[in-house]
Scaffold this motif. Structure first.
Motif, PDB file in Angstrom:
ATOM      1  N   LEU A 123       0.835  -1.196   0.000  1.00 47.13           N
ATOM      2  CA  LEU A 123       0.000   0.000   0.000  1.00 47.13           C
ATOM      3  C   LEU A 123       0.870   1.246   0.000  1.00 47.13           C
ATOM      4  O   LEU A 123       1.977   1.243   0.542  1.00 47.13           O
ATOM      5  CB  LEU A 123      -0.893   0.022   1.243  1.00 47.13           C
ATOM      6  N   SER A 139      -1.256   7.104  -0.177  1.00 44.05           N
ATOM      7  CA  SER A 139      -2.428   7.609  -0.910  1.00 44.05           C
ATOM      8  C   SER A 139      -3.592   6.613  -0.914  1.00 44.05           C
ATOM      9  O   SER A 139      -4.720   6.977  -1.255  1.00 44.05           O
ATOM     10  CB  SER A 139      -2.040   7.960  -2.343  1.00 44.05           C
ATOM     11  N   ASP A 140      -3.349   5.352  -0.547  1.00 40.53           N
ATOM     12  CA  ASP A 140      -4.416   4.350  -0.488  1.00 40.53           C
ATOM     13  C   ASP A 140      -5.300   4.514   0.755  1.00 40.53           C
ATOM     14  O   ASP A 140      -6.392   3.968   0.809  1.00 40.53           O
ATOM     15  CB  ASP A 140      -3.820   2.931  -0.483  1.00 40.53           C
ATOM     16  N   THR A 193      -7.622   6.358   2.114  1.00 40.36           N
ATOM     17  CA  THR A 193      -8.581   7.416   1.787  1.00 40.36           C
ATOM     18  C   THR A 193      -9.906   7.290   2.522  1.00 40.36           C
ATOM     19  O   THR A 193     -10.715   8.204   2.498  1.00 40.36           O
ATOM     20  CB  THR A 193      -8.874   7.410   0.280  1.00 40.36           C
ATOM     21  N   ALA A 251      -7.256   1.933   4.494  1.00 38.72           N
ATOM     22  CA  ALA A 251      -7.259   1.505   3.090  1.00 38.72           C
ATOM     23  C   ALA A 251      -8.144   0.274   2.990  1.00 38.72           C
ATOM     24  O   ALA A 251      -8.048  -0.637   3.817  1.00 38.72           O
ATOM     25  CB  ALA A 251      -5.841   1.175   2.634  1.00 38.72           C
ATOM     26  N   VAL A 285      -9.064  -3.149   1.181  1.00 44.55           N
ATOM     27  CA  VAL A 285      -8.370  -4.147   0.364  1.00 44.55           C
ATOM     28  C   VAL A 285      -9.222  -5.411   0.293  1.00 44.55           C
ATOM     29  O   VAL A 285     -10.209  -5.541   1.004  1.00 44.55           O
ATOM     30  CB  VAL A 285      -6.971  -4.492   0.950  1.00 44.55           C
TER      31      VAL A 285
END
Length: 188
Positions: A115, A118-119, A121, A134, A136
């Motif tokens: 990751l 920026s992931d 969010t 994040a 996933v």
């Protein structure tokens, strides 16, 4: 755009699995539909709640029962065990109060999920307040002989999540789970 594609993919996968789930357990689907109708409307930007906890030093070993697993409660009454995420063994705690499986960054790296900052969010509400996460997909989550593919999860900072939590994104895909005599029975 990516968020819309993710939501569309989740919706498509969920809709495709409804007939299979209904055939295997019609009462479960009926009760879910009733609870969804009775639930209050939620804002479209609502974030998943993730409950955080800490894991004891030595998790309980699950007792396999075919496609069933029995996880004994530890001294604190928590259901901790060893799981395999993407083939890698991790310790975790089963948490019916967690909407999704929640893992920390260190665990994500160990199971092959890389990751970037920026992931992170999505904002999730935890017992310790709101934090960035994040979203996933774990290719395979296993405990004993029970195995579930493509499990949605959130990744949180190591400081925010010391214990990997096995939440409802895994549990709701089982045939059933129930507490019996200080043990949690998982059935696939």
């Amino acid at each position: 755009m990516l968020r819309k594609l993710l939501i569309l993919g989740v919706c498509a996968g969920t809709s495709a699995s409804i007939p299979v789930i209904y055939q295997s357990n019609p009462r479960l689907v009926d009760s879910l539909l009733k609870s969804a109708v009775a639930a209050k409307p939620v804002a479209s930007d609502a974030q998943p709640d993730v409950k955080l906890a800490s894991v004891p030093e030595k998790p309980a070993t699950p007792m396999p029962l075919g496609r069933k697993v029995l996880v004994n409660a530890d001294a604190r009454g928590h259901f901790t065990s060893q799981f395999k995420l993407n083939g890698r063994q991790i310790d975790g705690m089963i948490d019916t109060g967690a909407t999704l499986v929640a893992i920390n960054i260190s665990t994500a790296r160990r199971i092959g999920i890389s990751l970037n900052q920026s992931d992170f969010t999505h904002q999730v509400n935890t017992a310790n307040g709101a934090i960035k996460a994040a979203v996933v997909t774990i290719d395979r989550l296993q405990i004993g002989k029970i195995s579930v593919d493509n499990v949605q999860a959130v990744v949180l900072d190591d400081r925010a999540l010391q214990t990997n939590l096995i939440g409802m994104s895994f549990l709701q895909r089982l045939h059933k789970y129930e507490v019996q005599n200080s043990a949690l029975l998982l059935v696939q």
